[in-house]
Design a protein around this motif. Sequence first.
Motif, PDB file in Angstrom:
ATOM      1  N   ILE A 125     -66.366  -4.216  -0.886  1.00 58.11           N
ATOM      2  CA  ILE A 125     -65.417  -5.329  -0.614  1.00 58.11           C
ATOM      3  C   ILE A 125     -65.349  -5.535   0.970  1.00 58.11           C
ATOM      4  CG2 ILE A 125     -63.992  -4.984  -2.648  1.00 58.11           C
ATOM      5  CD1 ILE A 125     -62.113  -3.304  -1.062  1.00 58.11           C
ATOM      6  N   ARG A 126     -65.786  -4.882   1.764  1.00 60.67           N
ATOM      7  CA  ARG A 126     -65.512  -5.015   3.249  1.00 60.67           C
ATOM      8  C   ARG A 126     -66.712  -3.874   3.906  1.00 60.67           C
ATOM      9  NH1 ARG A 126     -60.105  -4.745   2.189  1.00 60.67           N
ATOM     10  NH2 ARG A 126     -59.202  -2.715   2.523  1.00 60.67           N
ATOM     11  N   LYS A 127     -66.913  -4.097   5.169  1.00 64.76           N
ATOM     12  CA  LYS A 127     -67.722  -3.368   5.875  1.00 64.76           C
ATOM     13  C   LYS A 127     -67.132  -3.596   7.521  1.00 64.76           C
ATOM     14  CE  LYS A 127     -71.865  -2.954   5.096  1.00 64.76           C
ATOM     15  NZ  LYS A 127     -73.554  -3.240   4.867  1.00 64.76           N
ATOM     16  N   TRP A 128     -67.285  -2.523   8.360  1.00 65.68           N
ATOM     17  CA  TRP A 128     -66.677  -2.531   9.559  1.00 65.68           C
ATOM     18  C   TRP A 128     -67.793  -1.336  10.417  1.00 65.68           C
ATOM     19  CZ3 TRP A 128     -65.610   1.148  13.478  1.00 65.68           C
ATOM     20  CH2 TRP A 128     -65.083   0.483  14.545  1.00 65.68           C
ATOM     21  N   GLY A 129     -68.074  -2.218  11.412  1.00 66.44           N
ATOM     22  CA  GLY A 129     -68.922  -1.477  12.420  1.00 66.44           C
ATOM     23  C   GLY A 129     -70.492  -1.681  12.348  1.00 66.44           C
ATOM     24  N   GLU A 130     -71.268  -1.646  13.272  1.00 69.91           N
ATOM     25  CA  GLU A 130     -72.644  -1.862  13.037  1.00 69.91           C
ATOM     26  C   GLU A 130     -73.197  -0.247  13.459  1.00 69.91           C
ATOM     27  OE1 GLU A 130     -74.737  -4.051  12.203  1.00 69.91           O
ATOM     28  OE2 GLU A 130     -73.176  -5.483  11.596  1.00 69.91           O
ATOM     29  N   PRO A 131     -74.034   0.262  12.577  1.00 67.98           N
ATOM     30  CA  PRO A 131     -74.866   1.328  12.719  1.00 67.98           C
ATOM     31  C   PRO A 131     -75.454   1.526  14.094  1.00 67.98           C
ATOM     32  CG  PRO A 131     -74.920   0.923  10.564  1.00 67.98           C
ATOM     33  CD  PRO A 131     -74.305  -0.440  10.992  1.00 67.98           C
ATOM     34  N   ARG A 132     -75.508   2.621  14.855  1.00 67.00           N
ATOM     35  CA  ARG A 132     -76.011   2.605  15.921  1.00 67.00           C
ATOM     36  C   ARG A 132     -77.616   2.736  15.782  1.00 67.00           C
ATOM     37  NH1 ARG A 132     -75.786   8.322  19.215  1.00 67.00           N
ATOM     38  NH2 ARG A 132     -77.433   7.981  20.522  1.00 67.00           N
ATOM     39  N   SER A 133     -78.314   2.049  16.976  1.00 69.43           N
ATOM     40  CA  SER A 133     -79.713   2.006  16.923  1.00 69.43           C
ATOM     41  C   SER A 133     -80.148   3.266  17.831  1.00 69.43           C
ATOM     42  CB  SER A 133     -80.174   0.721  17.289  1.00 69.43           C
ATOM     43  OG  SER A 133     -79.903  -0.400  16.603  1.00 69.43           O
ATOM     44  N   PHE A 134     -80.971   4.168  17.534  1.00 70.58           N
ATOM     45  CA  PHE A 134     -81.414   5.177  17.977  1.00 70.58           C
ATOM     46  C   PHE A 134     -82.673   5.031  18.758  1.00 70.58           C
ATOM     47  CE2 PHE A 134     -78.236   6.809  15.257  1.00 70.58           C
ATOM     48  CZ  PHE A 134     -77.448   7.800  16.048  1.00 70.58           C
ATOM     49  N   ASP A 135     -82.966   5.656  19.788  1.00 76.80           N
ATOM     50  CA  ASP A 135     -84.295   5.553  20.379  1.00 76.80           C
ATOM     51  C   ASP A 135     -85.020   6.967  20.008  1.00 76.80           C
ATOM     52  OD1 ASP A 135     -83.705   3.219  21.955  1.00 76.80           O
ATOM     53  OD2 ASP A 135     -82.986   4.545  23.805  1.00 76.80           O
ATOM     54  N   PHE A 136     -84.686   7.489  19.093  1.00 78.50           N
ATOM     55  CA  PHE A 136     -85.158   8.832  18.587  1.00 78.50           C
ATOM     56  C   PHE A 136     -84.843   8.942  17.175  1.00 78.50           C
ATOM     57  CE2 PHE A 136     -81.200   9.630  20.504  1.00 78.50           C
ATOM     58  CZ  PHE A 136     -80.548  10.613  19.428  1.00 78.50           C
ATOM     59  N   LYS A 137     -85.512   9.718  16.409  1.00 76.84           N
ATOM     60  CA  LYS A 137     -85.247   9.998  14.988  1.00 76.84           C
ATOM     61  C   LYS A 137     -83.717  10.890  14.823  1.00 76.84           C
ATOM     62  CE  LYS A 137     -86.794  11.597  10.399  1.00 76.84           C
ATOM     63  NZ  LYS A 137     -86.368  10.399   9.852  1.00 76.84           N
ATOM     64  N   PRO A 138     -82.703  10.330  14.518  1.00 73.33           N
ATOM     65  CA  PRO A 138     -81.703  11.049  14.158  1.00 73.33           C
ATOM     66  C   PRO A 138     -81.624  12.191  13.384  1.00 73.33           C
ATOM     67  CG  PRO A 138     -81.148   8.852  13.321  1.00 73.33           C
ATOM     68  CD  PRO A 138     -82.538   8.946  13.955  1.00 73.33           C
ATOM     69  N   VAL A 139     -80.965  13.353  13.484  1.00 71.90           N
ATOM     70  CA  VAL A 139     -81.070  14.459  12.475  1.00 71.90           C
ATOM     71  C   VAL A 139     -79.497  14.698  11.799  1.00 71.90           C
ATOM     72  CG1 VAL A 139     -82.786  15.631  13.952  1.00 71.90           C
ATOM     73  CG2 VAL A 139     -80.564  16.220  14.388  1.00 71.90           C
TER      74      VAL A 139
END
Length: 430
Positions: A125-139
């Motif tokens: 029904i709604r969404k907030w915020g943009e997932p962060r873009s990483f310069d590396f593979k997040p764990v």
Amino acid sequence: MHDIKAIRENPEAFDAALARRGAAPMSSEILALDDARRAKIHAAETAQAEQNKASKSVGAAKAKGDEDEFQRLRALVGEKKAEVARLNDEAKVEDAKLTDLLMGLPNAPYDDVPQGEDEDDNVEIRKWGEPRSFDFKPVEHYELAAVKDGMDFETAAKLAGSRFVLLSGAVARLHRALAQFMIDTHVDENGLTETITPVLVREDMMYGTGQLPKFGEDSYQTKDGWWLIPTAEVTLTNIVNNMTVEERYLPRRYVADTQCFRSEAGSAGRDTAGMLRQHQFEKVEMVSVTHPDQSEAEHERMTKCAEGILEKLGLPYRTMVLCTGDMGFGARRTHDIEVWLPGQDTYREISSVSTCGDFQARRMNARFKPTEGGKPQFLHTLNGSGLAVGRCLIAVLENGQQEDGSVQLPEVLHPYMGGKTQITADGVLA
């Protein structure tokens, strides 16, 4: 629990509501028990009237000197007394059967709840915020260098077995800070009453909120008969158990930070790595007790309270309406809030906010007295996570992770962390 009067008046609607939850039609069985119970009650009342009539005639027969009539009436009084006792006992048996049957049936979903079988049919029904873009593979959280020494599953397994964790140092402080931040926000900004409750409850409290009789295997019971709470929903909602509240005192809004205990009986093999699914965890729980006319607005208000915590922490999330097949037993409608976890590259549930209508109130016999007079009415109850502390810890760690294994902390937590802004790759606050 369902209203037997409503089932009598419209059994087809009741069966249709159960069908939306995937349950078989039950109105015929319920009404048969109800008819048997009411027939026993009516017969007992008739026998009681005959007993009373005979009792009044005994004295008159005695006064007339009619010994035969006197003895006959005395015998009739005894027979009717025994019949009344027998019929009342039989009515109690039928009533217990009816109650047990109704206690085991799920709540009816609201008409606007989407039809579906499982989580794949839930609706965003709604969404907030943009997932962060990483310069590396997040764990994932448990793989971060920053938590290597502060999140100990091996020692916890030695102490208690699988699905426990031992937190220490900076990670433990962050966990505590999150809980404190949530409580402060809900009390100071959202107007909830801070509450400290037991984590051991009597069995009837578990019945009141719907954990029993069907879901006993999901919780832990002590040898003394107490149950460990799976959530503070049990204790906070049961504050009004067997009470009649003055309408002017509504709504009642509570919040508590407690340890919670779940056997996870139905989750074998799911989320076994890390802290995502534990037998013991901490949760900040919100409960509202309202007038029926307020419960719809209160559901949205509580959802916003939970969402607000994530927004202050800068954690992206989406809010879902659960479909009929994914809702909890006692809910009429549920909003699930799912936080973004970059280590898993997906959204995961961090809060469920549910409105239960009068379902729990009927089980608890919890009512309110209208200000303008009239008969007491059943209250409406709502509950929601605000939030699951361990899952919030996971989200903060994963979303704040840096390439060197350190973690940047949300600004709103800095005062709770002694002014520190990060956990270094060595696990030290800095």
